[in-house]
Motif scaffolding. Structure first.
Motif, PDB file in Angstrom:
ATOM      1  N   LEU A 187       0.841  -1.192   0.000  1.00  0.00           N
ATOM      2  CA  LEU A 187       0.000   0.000   0.000  1.00  0.00           C
ATOM      3  C   LEU A 187       0.880   1.248   0.000  1.00  0.00           C
ATOM      4  O   LEU A 187       1.961   1.266   0.589  1.00  0.00           O
ATOM      5  CB  LEU A 187      -0.899   0.006   1.233  1.00  0.00           C
ATOM      6  N   LYS A 188       0.395   2.302  -0.645  1.00  0.00           N
ATOM      7  CA  LYS A 188       1.150   3.550  -0.695  1.00  0.00           C
ATOM      8  C   LYS A 188       1.070   4.272   0.644  1.00  0.00           C
ATOM      9  O   LYS A 188       0.019   4.270   1.295  1.00  0.00           O
ATOM     10  CB  LYS A 188       0.590   4.438  -1.803  1.00  0.00           C
ATOM     11  N   PRO A 189       2.166   4.917   1.064  1.00  0.00           N
ATOM     12  CA  PRO A 189       2.148   5.656   2.336  1.00  0.00           C
ATOM     13  C   PRO A 189       1.047   6.707   2.390  1.00  0.00           C
ATOM     14  O   PRO A 189       0.399   6.890   3.423  1.00  0.00           O
ATOM     15  CB  PRO A 189       3.541   6.301   2.387  1.00  0.00           C
ATOM     16  N   GLU A 191      -1.846   6.611   0.906  1.00  0.00           N
ATOM     17  CA  GLU A 191      -3.134   5.936   1.087  1.00  0.00           C
ATOM     18  C   GLU A 191      -3.345   5.552   2.556  1.00  0.00           C
ATOM     19  O   GLU A 191      -4.420   5.742   3.119  1.00  0.00           O
ATOM     20  CB  GLU A 191      -3.203   4.700   0.200  1.00  0.00           C
ATOM     21  N   THR A 254      -6.948   6.773  -3.543  1.00  0.00           N
ATOM     22  CA  THR A 254      -6.736   8.140  -3.078  1.00  0.00           C
ATOM     23  C   THR A 254      -8.002   8.963  -3.236  1.00  0.00           C
ATOM     24  O   THR A 254      -8.424   9.677  -2.319  1.00  0.00           O
ATOM     25  CB  THR A 254      -5.581   8.797  -3.855  1.00  0.00           C
TER      26      THR A 254
END
Length: 290
Positions: A187-189, A191, A254
């Protein structure tokens, strides 16, 4: 308060606490009656012999355990109690644990425990000692000819017994297609940060009376409306259902998180306005009364 469904004693080491067990939950489901659509006559529940199709009386029903060869072993209520006599009249504490160690998936049905006459002091002793230690007791009890695991929980001035499912009653998770846990979830930071902000904006104290069964209320409201309007009246749906979003293999997390944060902020503002109006109304009422 309904009548006690069980009486016995909590076994706490060498200490016994005589108690009565009361249901702590109640069904608030929609009470649909069975009807014959041809005549609107009530349809009852009958005990039917599956081979003959004939109704049989309660006193002619016995409990049998089917064997591999198709035959049955029949046991009377007295034989069932005699097979495990001690636990049919006691709540045997096995161990004390932190409440957070018991998974929610294992919790089942709650009951209230009331001390029987002259056992109030030892009841309070066990309750206060558990509360001070911050623990719950894991115990065994036989209810309705079935041994159950249970959590004994101090709740204010009450001891609550909450039955727990046995480990083998929970289906294994193997075979489910689940995303990887921890860092492997990729997962993206950004997000995770926004998801954390959304959770923080929706976090508040637990108050059970703030939640209600809206579905049951809606069905009762619908039935009342039909009763007032007559059989042929059109019924207005309670609310329009939102259109299902178009399916896509690519999900913009997002954008969804931003929308969720915005909606959460709007809800919080609305709640604040309602709370302010409520306080202002209460103040005006008090001034008028004065």
């Amino acid at each position: 308060m309904p009548r006690a469904i069980w009486k016995g004693a909590i076994s706490f080491g060498l200490v016994y606490v005589p108690v009565a067990l009361y249901p702590a939950s109640q069904s608030v489901d929609i009470d649909f009656d069975w009807l014959d659509k041809r005549s609107m006559d009530p349809v009852g529940y009958k005990r039917i012999n599956k081979r003959t199709g004939k109704e049989i009386e309660r006193e002619n029903i016995v409990k049998g355990i089917r064997q591999k060869n198709g035959k049955y072993v029949v046991l009377s209520e007295a034989e069932i109690k005699a097979a495990y006599p001690k636990s049919t009249q006691s709540i045997d504490i096995d161990v004390f644990v932190n409440a957070s160690e018991i998974p929610f998936t294992l919790l089942e049905t709650p009951y209230y425990l009331e001390p029987l006459p002259k056992s109030e002091k030892v009841y309070a002793l066990l309750r206060e000692a558990m509360a001070s230690a911050g623990v719950v007791a894991v115990a065994r009890i036989v209810l309705h000819t079935k041994e159950r695991l249970a959590a004994l929980i101090p709740d204010g001035n009450t001891l609550v017994l909450n039955t727990i499912r046995w480990a083998n009653e929970i289906r294994p998770k193997q075979g489910l297609k689940l995303p990887a846990a921890g860092r492997s979830a990729a997962l993206k930071p950004g997000e995770l940060k926004m998801a954390g902000q959304l959770i923080a904006s929706m976090t508040g104290p637990w108050k059970s009376d703030h939640f209600e069964d809206k579905f049951t209320a809606a069905i009762h409201a619908l039935a009342a409306q039909r009763a007032r309007a007559g059989k042929t009246a059109e019924v207005t749906p309670r609310e329009e259902m939102p259109e299902a979003p178009a399916r896509s293999n690519v999900v913009d997390l997002t954008a969804l998180l931003k929308q969720s944060l915005s909606k959460s902020a709007d809800r919080n503002k609305s709640r604040s306005r309602k709370a302010s109006k409520s306080k202002a109304g209460a103040g005006a009422s008090r001034r008028q009364a004065a």
